[in-house]
Design a protein around this motif. Structure first.
Motif, PDB file in Angstrom:
ATOM      1  N   LEU A   1      -3.560   6.023 -11.699  1.00 36.04           N
ATOM      2  CA  LEU A   1      -2.793   5.003 -10.977  1.00 36.04           C
ATOM      3  C   LEU A   1      -3.076   3.590 -11.481  1.00 36.04           C
ATOM      4  N   ILE A   2      -3.865   3.488 -12.560  1.00 38.49           N
ATOM      5  CA  ILE A   2      -4.092   2.169 -13.160  1.00 38.49           C
ATOM      6  C   ILE A   2      -3.058   1.988 -14.271  1.00 38.49           C
ATOM      7  N   ASN A   3      -2.400   0.866 -14.228  1.00 38.06           N
ATOM      8  CA  ASN A   3      -1.374   0.577 -15.233  1.00 38.06           C
ATOM      9  C   ASN A   3      -2.015   0.436 -16.606  1.00 38.06           C
ATOM     10  N   ARG A   4      -1.656   1.351 -17.518  1.00 39.41           N
ATOM     11  CA  ARG A   4      -2.357   1.368 -18.809  1.00 39.41           C
ATOM     12  C   ARG A   4      -2.022   0.156 -19.666  1.00 39.41           C
ATOM     13  N   SER A   5      -0.897  -0.486 -19.390  1.00 40.51           N
ATOM     14  CA  SER A   5      -0.554  -1.649 -20.207  1.00 40.51           C
ATOM     15  C   SER A   5      -1.422  -2.844 -19.839  1.00 40.51           C
ATOM     16  N   SER A   6      -2.049  -2.814 -18.656  1.00 43.01           N
ATOM     17  CA  SER A   6      -2.871  -3.956 -18.257  1.00 43.01           C
ATOM     18  C   SER A   6      -4.358  -3.644 -18.364  1.00 43.01           C
TER      19      SER A   6
ATOM     20  N   GLY B   1     -15.914  -4.681  -5.508  1.00 44.37           N
ATOM     21  CA  GLY B   1     -16.009  -5.081  -6.903  1.00 44.37           C
ATOM     22  C   GLY B   1     -17.023  -4.279  -7.692  1.00 44.37           C
ATOM     23  N   SER B   2     -17.579  -3.224  -7.080  1.00 43.39           N
ATOM     24  CA  SER B   2     -18.537  -2.411  -7.822  1.00 43.39           C
ATOM     25  C   SER B   2     -17.828  -1.395  -8.704  1.00 43.39           C
ATOM     26  N   GLY B   3     -16.529  -1.315  -8.589  1.00 43.06           N
ATOM     27  CA  GLY B   3     -15.752  -0.431  -9.455  1.00 43.06           C
ATOM     28  C   GLY B   3     -15.493   0.933  -8.853  1.00 43.06           C
ATOM     29  N   LYS B   4     -15.859   1.118  -7.580  1.00 44.13           N
ATOM     30  CA  LYS B   4     -15.726   2.465  -7.005  1.00 44.13           C
ATOM     31  C   LYS B   4     -14.256   2.852  -6.820  1.00 44.13           C
ATOM     32  N   SER B   5     -13.442   1.922  -6.321  1.00 44.35           N
ATOM     33  CA  SER B   5     -12.023   2.254  -6.155  1.00 44.35           C
ATOM     34  C   SER B   5     -11.315   2.394  -7.492  1.00 44.35           C
ATOM     35  N   ILE B   6     -11.613   1.470  -8.418  1.00 40.27           N
ATOM     36  CA  ILE B   6     -10.958   1.502  -9.737  1.00 40.27           C
ATOM     37  C   ILE B   6     -11.279   2.826 -10.446  1.00 40.27           C
ATOM     38  N   THR B   7     -12.539   3.280 -10.312  1.00 41.77           N
ATOM     39  CA  THR B   7     -12.917   4.548 -10.935  1.00 41.77           C
ATOM     40  C   THR B   7     -11.953   5.664 -10.526  1.00 41.77           C
ATOM     41  N   PHE B   8     -11.672   5.752  -9.229  1.00 45.64           N
ATOM     42  CA  PHE B   8     -10.886   6.894  -8.765  1.00 45.64           C
ATOM     43  C   PHE B   8      -9.390   6.664  -8.873  1.00 45.64           C
ATOM     44  N   LEU B   9      -8.988   5.400  -8.865  1.00 46.56           N
ATOM     45  CA  LEU B   9      -7.581   5.126  -9.188  1.00 46.56           C
ATOM     46  C   LEU B   9      -7.316   5.510 -10.637  1.00 46.56           C
TER      47      LEU B   9
ATOM     48  N   ASP C   1       0.822  -1.213   0.000  1.00 45.15           N
ATOM     49  CA  ASP C   1       0.000   0.000   0.000  1.00 45.15           C
ATOM     50  C   ASP C   1       0.858   1.266   0.000  1.00 45.15           C
ATOM     51  N   TYR C   2       1.987   1.233   0.730  1.00 44.67           N
ATOM     52  CA  TYR C   2       2.754   2.476   0.829  1.00 44.67           C
ATOM     53  C   TYR C   2       3.455   2.832  -0.479  1.00 44.67           C
ATOM     54  N   ILE C   3       3.582   1.868  -1.375  1.00 44.05           N
ATOM     55  CA  ILE C   3       4.116   2.190  -2.703  1.00 44.05           C
ATOM     56  C   ILE C   3       3.022   2.869  -3.542  1.00 44.05           C
ATOM     57  N   ARG C   4       1.781   2.395  -3.387  1.00 48.75           N
ATOM     58  CA  ARG C   4       0.667   3.092  -4.055  1.00 48.75           C
ATOM     59  C   ARG C   4       0.603   4.545  -3.560  1.00 48.75           C
ATOM     60  N   THR C   5       0.827   4.732  -2.242  1.00 46.09           N
ATOM     61  CA  THR C   5       0.861   6.090  -1.709  1.00 46.09           C
ATOM     62  C   THR C   5       1.949   6.914  -2.390  1.00 46.09           C
ATOM     63  N   ALA C   6       3.117   6.302  -2.565  1.00 40.57           N
ATOM     64  CA  ALA C   6       4.229   7.023  -3.202  1.00 40.57           C
ATOM     65  C   ALA C   6       3.848   7.478  -4.611  1.00 40.57           C
ATOM     66  N   TRP C   7       3.179   6.591  -5.354  1.00 40.75           N
ATOM     67  CA  TRP C   7       2.721   6.993  -6.700  1.00 40.75           C
ATOM     68  C   TRP C   7       1.692   8.102  -6.590  1.00 40.75           C
ATOM     69  N   ALA C   8       0.788   7.989  -5.611  1.00 41.01           N
ATOM     70  CA  ALA C   8      -0.264   8.996  -5.458  1.00 41.01           C
ATOM     71  C   ALA C   8       0.313  10.367  -5.122  1.00 41.01           C
ATOM     72  N   LYS C   9       1.530  10.384  -4.580  1.00 41.20           N
ATOM     73  CA  LYS C   9       2.173  11.664  -4.267  1.00 41.20           C
ATOM     74  C   LYS C   9       2.737  12.330  -5.516  1.00 41.20           C
ATOM     75  N   GLY C  10       2.736  11.595  -6.628  1.00 39.88           N
ATOM     76  CA  GLY C  10       3.248  12.178  -7.865  1.00 39.88           C
ATOM     77  C   GLY C  10       4.752  12.053  -8.017  1.00 39.88           C
ATOM     78  N   LEU C  11       5.360  11.097  -7.323  1.00 41.36           N
ATOM     79  CA  LEU C  11       6.811  10.915  -7.441  1.00 41.36           C
ATOM     80  C   LEU C  11       7.169  10.309  -8.794  1.00 41.36           C
TER      81      LEU C  11
END
Lengths: 321, 344
Positions: free
Chosen positions: B63-68, B50-58, A218-228
């Protein structure tokens, strides 16, 4: 931290004593033959053997003999401090040879360890970051090769290629650094590579596995969310937790190699500690066996102590107690 | 910082789709999601796992890997299309103009770095501030989220913090550069109930103070009830219902929302027992034909499975994706409530 280190050093003394007692007992329990018989010459008479036994101190009881070993070790003997006596086999003093051979083994291990970390860690990191790509599969394939390849075979093959055929290297043996630094390096480069390739391969796989675990934290996701930037995420956030578990392993491996570079030393004709231990074991050479045991046990203990202190510095959750 | 141009929403998402191709088929994690948010507003987003709420905002955060994943649709942030923005552009937005906090503050902070340093890193990454200035801003931000003795706390590591304090530190990190949007992905799920209220209150306070937009993602309607102006109920990657808080809570239009409301205790409706929603959320690989909720819906009729229902405006911005006519729904809803109160 200071009190912790002192306690650990006392513990080290205890471990070294324990290891020496065990080695001492194993030596006498195993039916390896009477050292006095060998010492008494080619045509030993009963008197000569008895005399040899007295000279070697083997006529005394086991506790007495061990006590003698210990008091010489702590108090020193005619060859200096710590007192390690003389070899049953060559009748040379153990201490000066121990120092010489420690330099040989130390040169091999330190150079090899530097090399394997410098190769293994980046290879593991790159493999993890390029996971499931051509690079990852290629690098891990190469790693598997070096893990599987027997060290003596690799060593002999490399000697054949780089010494005999290409003539790039001056050959086997060890040249002391003080005598000729260039030759010291030229003679060691191949043993370093051979030692490093095996361990680099093992460490690359470990670093890769650790990195893959860490990148989904999770803390790596946080690092990405910080825009690093990706570089900062890797260098500043992923590497430390991925390498922390490697440190303890590195210390143990390094310590074990103090008496364990037997194959490398033998193939490259270097008179190091591993080689010596092998000869001593083959010749019922108690003083040499004891000396190497003490050095290896102390090395493992002190290196793991350093690793534990390092880990506590790197990971604030680790408390030394 | 660029101010939003006139007429632009803070965040406007249109027909967002996020599909993950896998060996078993395409996982349609988000499959046509549309909503908007203004500064000073909180959008509560509710749905099951699994309703997609987190994925929507990621996805909004990039923060979603575009290659996947296959991503389509439109994400307008302050009037700027960011769905196809470069990685560098998105990095510039993340942390500076959009802050994000996550479900589990125990694992979301780096265990090996000091809390103050972790917050200061955001400042150092996005501004030309000196280390000293960044550290000062970090302490200031910690004070802003109600951290007692922030100077001391900034020098500590996450394991020295309680769960609530860690989430406060996460909020301080997300807001240190005063972004215009805060995305809170289940920010209270991992916390004690008493702490949950504090954290929600804090987010609400900071929203007022800095006039930011807040997205509050939760699996529980109760969590978002007090602090949201707008509510979106998501089901199987699509919005089932979207409207102002009172519209959704008082005049719910989608049977799934009814089910959600009936499955939590409410002080204003005396019920004998809580009613769970039957069945499981559908597989996102093989969605049921037509309305994805139809297999679990008590009021299902043949038309429901004919086509995927569109979001329709029932007036004054209250949208839902159920094809049943409003009059009939009012009747059905009254029946359900009567049944509930009778302890059916």
């Amino acid at each position: 931290m200071g009190r912790y280190i002192i306690r650990r050093l006392l513990w080290t003394v205890f471990i070294v004593l324990l290891a020496s007692i065990l080695t001492f007992l194993i030596f006498f329990v195993l039916p390896a033959g009477d050292p006095a018989l060998r010492f008494a010459g080619k045509q030993p008479t009963e008197e000569l053997i008895a005399q040899a036994r007295v000279n070697l101190g083997l006529d005394k009881s086991l506790p007495q003999q061990y006590w003698l070993f210990l008091s010489r070790l702590i108090g020193g003997d005619e060859y200096g401090w710590p007192g390690l006596g003389y070899s049953f086999h060559t009748r040379d003093a153990v201490l000066p040879e121990l120092i010489d051979r420690s330099r040989v083994t130390g040169s091999i291990i330190v150079g090899g360890a530097l090399m394997w970390m410098v190769i293994g860690v980046p290879v593991g990191v790159i493999s993890a970051l390029k996971r499931k790509t051509f690079w990852d599969r290629g690098l891990m394939g190469i790693c598997l090769f070096f893990i599987s390849a027997p060290v003596f075979w690799l060593a002999l093959l490399s000697l054949l290629i780089f010494w005999k055929h290409l003539g790039w290297l001056p050959g086997t043996g060890y040249v002391p650094f003080a005598q000729n630094p260039g030759q010291w390096f030229a003679h060691l480069i191949l043993p370093w590579c051979i030692l490093a390739l095996l361990y680099a391969a093992i460490y690359a796989r470990l670093v890769r596995a650790n990195m893959i675990d860490v990148v989904s934290e999770d803390y790596i996701r946080t690092a990405w969310a910080k825009g690093l930037s990706p570089r900062k995420v890797v260098m500043h956030h992923e590497l430390r937790p991925a390498l922390a578990p490697i440190i303890a392993l590195f210390a143990i491996d390094l310590g074990a190699l103090v008496g364990g570079t037997i194959v490398t030393e033998t193939v490259f004709n270097m008179q190091g500690l591993g080689n010596w231990l092998l000869i001593a074991a083959n010749n019922n050479d108690l003083p040499v066996t004891m000396a190497v045991t003490v050095v290896v046990a102390a090395a493992v203990c002190i290196l793991t102590l350093i690793a534990d202190v390092l880990l506590a510095i790197i990971d604030p959750r680790v408390r030394l107690q | 910082m660029s101010s939003p141009r006139e007429g632009h929403k803070l965040l406007e998402v249109r027909d967002l789709r996020v599909h993950f191709p896998t060996e078993d088929g395409v996982v349609k994690a988000v499959d046509g999601s549309s909503f908007a948010l203004d500064r000073g507003e909180t959008l509560g987003v509710v749905g099951e796992s699994g309703s997609g709420k987190s994925i929507t905002f990621l996805t909004v955060m990039g923060l979603i890997n575009r290659s996947s994943a296959r991503i389509s649709g439109s994400v307008l942030f302050e009037g700027e299309e960011i769905i196809d923005a470069s990685a560098a552009r998105l990095r510039d937005i993340r942390g500076k103009r959009i802050g994000m906090i996550f479900q589990d503050p125990m694992t979301s902070l780096h265990p090996m770095h000091r809390v103050g340093d972790q917050i200061a890193e955001v400042v150092l990454t996005h501004t030309g501030a000196s280390k000293k200035e960044a550290a000062r801003l970090a302490v200031e931000s910690l004070a802003e989220v109600g951290m007692p003795s922030p100077e001391t706390r900034a020098r500590q590591y996450p394991h020295e913090f309680s769960g609530g304090m860690r989430q406060r530190a996460m909020i301080a990190m997300a807001l240190v550069l005063k972004p215009s949007l805060l995305i809170a992905d289940e920010p209270t799920t991992a916390l004690d109930v008493t702490i949950q209220a504090q954290i929600l209150e804090l987010i609400d306070e900071l929203k007022e103070k800095f006039n930011i937009g807040v997205v509050l993602v939760s699996h529980s309607l109760a969590t978002i009830a007090d602090v949201s102006q707008d509510v979106m109920v998501m089901y199987a990657g699509r919005p089932a219902e979207l409207g102002a808080r009172d519209q959704v809570f008082q005049d719910a239009q989608h049977p799934y929302t009814w089910g959600l409301l009936e499955s939590v205790p409410r002080p204003d409706v005396r019920v004998e027992r809580l009613i769970p929603i039957d069945g499981q959320p559908p597989s996102l690989i093989t969605l049921p034909p037509g309305c994805a909720f139809s297999p679990r819906c008590r009021h299902v009729r043949p038309e429901c499975t004919a086509a995927v229902p569109e979001l329709r405006d029932r007036g004054s911005g209250h949208l839902d994706a159920c094809i049943i006519e409003p009059d009939e729904k009012t009747r059905l809803r009254e029946e359900r409530l009567a049944a509930l109160e009778a302890g059916a």
